[in-house]
Design a protein around this motif. Structure first.
Motif, PDB file in Angstrom:
ATOM      1  N   ILE A  76       0.889  -1.165   0.058  1.00  0.00           N
ATOM      2  CA  ILE A  76      -0.039   0.000  -0.181  1.00  0.00           C
ATOM      3  C   ILE A  76       0.717   1.307   0.059  1.00  0.00           C
ATOM      4  N   ARG A  77       2.011   1.127   0.611  1.00  0.00           N
ATOM      5  CA  ARG A  77       3.103   2.440   0.876  1.00  0.00           C
ATOM      6  C   ARG A  77       3.480   2.639  -0.555  1.00  0.00           C
ATOM      7  N   LEU A  78       3.835   1.635  -1.321  1.00  0.00           N
ATOM      8  CA  LEU A  78       4.567   1.597  -2.498  1.00  0.00           C
ATOM      9  C   LEU A  78       3.542   2.108  -3.632  1.00  0.00           C
ATOM     10  N   LEU A  79       2.341   1.816  -3.335  1.00  0.00           N
ATOM     11  CA  LEU A  79       1.083   2.233  -4.341  1.00  0.00           C
ATOM     12  C   LEU A  79       0.980   3.652  -4.133  1.00  0.00           C
ATOM     13  N   ASP A  80       0.589   4.077  -2.785  1.00  0.00           N
ATOM     14  CA  ASP A  80       0.467   5.430  -2.478  1.00  0.00           C
ATOM     15  C   ASP A  80       1.723   6.456  -3.265  1.00  0.00           C
ATOM     16  N   GLU A  81       2.823   5.978  -3.250  1.00  0.00           N
ATOM     17  CA  GLU A  81       4.089   6.715  -3.628  1.00  0.00           C
ATOM     18  C   GLU A  81       4.075   7.102  -5.054  1.00  0.00           C
ATOM     19  N   ALA A  82       3.784   5.697  -5.806  1.00  0.00           N
ATOM     20  CA  ALA A  82       3.735   5.647  -7.284  1.00  0.00           C
ATOM     21  C   ALA A  82       2.635   6.521  -7.812  1.00  0.00           C
ATOM     22  N   CYS A  83       1.511   6.290  -7.347  1.00  0.00           N
ATOM     23  CA  CYS A  83       0.225   7.389  -7.515  1.00  0.00           C
ATOM     24  C   CYS A  83       0.462   8.970  -7.407  1.00  0.00           C
ATOM     25  N   HIS A  84       1.035   9.225  -6.135  1.00  0.00           N
ATOM     26  CA  HIS A  84       1.448  10.497  -5.871  1.00  0.00           C
ATOM     27  C   HIS A  84       2.250  10.866  -6.897  1.00  0.00           C
ATOM     28  N   LYS A  85       3.408  10.488  -7.176  1.00  0.00           N
ATOM     29  CA  LYS A  85       4.517  10.962  -8.125  1.00  0.00           C
ATOM     30  C   LYS A  85       3.974  10.866  -9.519  1.00  0.00           C
ATOM     31  N   ASN A  86       2.952   9.952 -10.078  1.00  0.00           N
ATOM     32  CA  ASN A  86       2.649   9.810 -11.452  1.00  0.00           C
ATOM     33  C   ASN A  86       1.203  10.742 -11.555  1.00  0.00           C
ATOM     34  N   ASN A  87       0.708  11.548 -10.411  1.00  0.00           N
ATOM     35  CA  ASN A  87      -0.591  11.954 -10.538  1.00  0.00           C
ATOM     36  C   ASN A  87      -1.800  11.380 -11.055  1.00  0.00           C
ATOM     37  N   CYS A  88      -1.735   9.880 -10.197  1.00  0.00           N
ATOM     38  CA  CYS A  88      -2.688   9.097 -10.520  1.00  0.00           C
ATOM     39  C   CYS A  88      -3.485   8.726  -8.973  1.00  0.00           C
ATOM     40  N   ASN A  89      -4.528   8.199  -9.199  1.00  0.00           N
ATOM     41  CA  ASN A  89      -5.061   7.615  -7.713  1.00  0.00           C
ATOM     42  C   ASN A  89      -5.755   6.204  -7.995  1.00  0.00           C
ATOM     43  N   TYR A  90      -6.073   5.590  -6.890  1.00  0.00           N
ATOM     44  CA  TYR A  90      -6.465   4.286  -7.168  1.00  0.00           C
ATOM     45  C   TYR A  90      -7.574   3.706  -6.194  1.00  0.00           C
ATOM     46  N   ASP A  91      -8.023   2.735  -6.590  1.00  0.00           N
ATOM     47  CA  ASP A  91      -9.274   2.104  -5.769  1.00  0.00           C
ATOM     48  C   ASP A  91      -9.024   0.557  -5.866  1.00  0.00           C
ATOM     49  N   PHE A  92      -9.281  -0.071  -4.662  1.00  0.00           N
ATOM     50  CA  PHE A  92      -9.097  -1.541  -4.592  1.00  0.00           C
ATOM     51  C   PHE A  92     -10.427  -2.267  -5.041  1.00  0.00           C
ATOM     52  N   ILE A  93     -10.543  -3.048  -6.046  1.00  0.00           N
ATOM     53  CA  ILE A  93     -11.464  -3.792  -6.156  1.00  0.00           C
ATOM     54  C   ILE A  93     -11.914  -4.743  -4.985  1.00  0.00           C
ATOM     55  N   GLN A  94     -10.642  -5.412  -4.632  1.00  0.00           N
ATOM     56  CA  GLN A  94     -10.870  -6.238  -3.388  1.00  0.00           C
ATOM     57  C   GLN A  94      -9.425  -5.845  -2.679  1.00  0.00           C
ATOM     58  N   GLU A  95      -9.392  -5.174  -1.330  1.00  0.00           N
ATOM     59  CA  GLU A  95      -8.268  -5.161  -0.789  1.00  0.00           C
ATOM     60  C   GLU A  95      -7.411  -6.080  -0.133  1.00  0.00           C
ATOM     61  N   PRO A  96      -6.266  -5.968  -0.306  1.00  0.00           N
ATOM     62  CA  PRO A  96      -5.196  -6.989  -0.066  1.00  0.00           C
ATOM     63  C   PRO A  96      -5.313  -7.322   1.591  1.00  0.00           C
ATOM     64  N   VAL A  97      -5.658  -8.334   1.774  1.00  0.00           N
ATOM     65  CA  VAL A  97      -5.566  -8.862   3.244  1.00  0.00           C
ATOM     66  C   VAL A  97      -4.953 -10.230   3.490  1.00  0.00           C
ATOM     67  N   PRO A  98      -3.986 -10.030   4.377  1.00  0.00           N
ATOM     68  CA  PRO A  98      -3.058 -11.579   4.284  1.00  0.00           C
ATOM     69  C   PRO A  98      -4.141 -12.425   5.395  1.00  0.00           C
ATOM     70  N   ILE A  99      -3.939 -13.776   4.786  1.00  0.00           N
ATOM     71  CA  ILE A  99      -4.967 -14.670   5.477  1.00  0.00           C
ATOM     72  C   ILE A  99      -4.302 -15.865   5.922  1.00  0.00           C
ATOM     73  N   HIS A 100      -4.721 -16.345   7.065  1.00  0.00           N
ATOM     74  CA  HIS A 100      -3.767 -17.672   7.526  1.00  0.00           C
ATOM     75  C   HIS A 100      -4.346 -18.733   6.801  1.00  0.00           C
ATOM     76  N   LEU A 101      -3.844 -19.273   5.770  1.00  0.00           N
ATOM     77  CA  LEU A 101      -4.090 -20.266   4.980  1.00  0.00           C
ATOM     78  C   LEU A 101      -3.059 -21.481   4.926  1.00  0.00           C
ATOM     79  N   PHE A 102      -2.086 -21.314   5.822  1.00  0.00           N
ATOM     80  CA  PHE A 102      -0.876 -22.214   5.825  1.00  0.00           C
ATOM     81  C   PHE A 102      -1.172 -23.654   5.712  1.00  0.00           C
ATOM     82  N   VAL A 103      -0.667 -24.690   4.881  1.00  0.00           N
ATOM     83  CA  VAL A 103      -0.781 -26.022   5.108  1.00  0.00           C
ATOM     84  C   VAL A 103       0.228 -26.486   6.024  1.00  0.00           C
ATOM     85  N   ASP A 104      -0.209 -26.892   7.143  1.00  0.00           N
ATOM     86  CA  ASP A 104       0.645 -27.129   8.208  1.00  0.00           C
ATOM     87  C   ASP A 104       0.625 -28.541   8.598  1.00  0.00           C
ATOM     88  N   ASN A 105       1.278 -29.719   8.125  1.00  0.00           N
ATOM     89  CA  ASN A 105       0.570 -31.115   8.580  1.00  0.00           C
ATOM     90  C   ASN A 105       0.707 -31.226  10.117  1.00  0.00           C
TER      91      ASN A 105
END
Length: 237
Positions: free
Chosen positions: A83-112
């Motif tokens: 998110i920080r890098l996306l903010d910085e790139a959009c600010h530098k390039n005079n763009c903006n952004y929206d999330f279709i689906q916001e990135p969320v880290p989820i716990h789905l590890f396969v742990d036998n």
């Protein structure tokens, strides 16, 4: 990523493509500069859609991708960095952004589970012999079996379908993917033996069972659920 207006002249326009290139290059470099080097993580962009004409700078660009990691804290750090890098790139390039689906880290590890792993190893030895058993390194893939393991003790194993002589064994999601079908019967045999040994195991298998109901669990994992007339259907990730 979006800009303010469409134009064919790059000197008069803001390009979401240039913005994305800045962001993507920074994201690739950040793996080395900003994330813990001893905790594995991979991320990739698998889809980019922008424009339809060679001489018109598009209004917007849509991209999507995935990240895979083995430690939850590494996933959280990657999200903040993203998110920080996306903010910085959009600010530098005079763009903006929206999330279709916001990135969320989820716990789905396969742990036998250790006990299940021991039962499975013995089942393989019984069925195919000791030489057929080997350990596999951590696999940076996406596997929904981890969701089952939050509710039930279990083990995930590779059957081994690569055969150099038959020229099969390309990676998953590859156009050349094929399997040595003679191996499938070995997978069935060891799975049946595992099921028998699991059911005959006389002691309790310790594991931390998921206590959230399906709706709560899927919502917290950022899965979308649709309920048409009391019938549950998973419609998206």
């Amino acid at each position: 990523m979006r800009k303010e207006w469409t134009c064919s002249r790059p000197d008069l326009a803001t390009s979401p493509i240039a913005c994305f290139i800045d962001f993507y290059n920074d994201l690739q470099a950040a793996r080395i500069r900003s994330l813990k080097p001893f905790e594995p993580i991979t991320y990739s962009v698998g889809s980019i859609q922008a424009g339809s004409s060679a001489n018109v700078i598009p209004d917007d660009l849509c991209f999507s991708g995935t990240a895979r990691f083995l430690q939850e804290e590494q996933g959280k750090a990657a999200r903040q960095l993203f998110i920080r890098l996306l903010d910085e790139a959009c600010h530098k390039n005079n763009c903006n952004y929206d999330f279709i689906q916001e990135p969320v880290p989820i716990h789905l590890f396969v742990d036998n589970e250790e006990t299940c792993s021991e039962i499975a190893a013995n089942a393989i030895i019984k069925t195919l012999g000791k030489n057929a058993l080997t350990e596999h390194h951590a696999w940076m893939a996406s596997e929904s079996f981890g969701l089952y393991q939050q509710c039930f003790p279990g083990v995930f194993a590779f059957v081994g379908i690569k055969n150099v002589e038959k020229r099969v064994g390309a990676e998953h999601h590859n156009t050349h993917f094929a399997i040595d079908e003679n191996v499938l019967k070995l997978g069935v045999a060891t799975t049946v033996q595992y099921a028998i040994d699991f059911l005959n195991y006389g002691e309790e298998i310790p594991y931390e069972k998921e206590t959230r109901d399906v709706t709560t669990l899927f919502n917290e994992l950022n899965f979308a659920i649709y309920e048409p007339e009391d019938e549950w259907t998973l419609i998206g990730l």
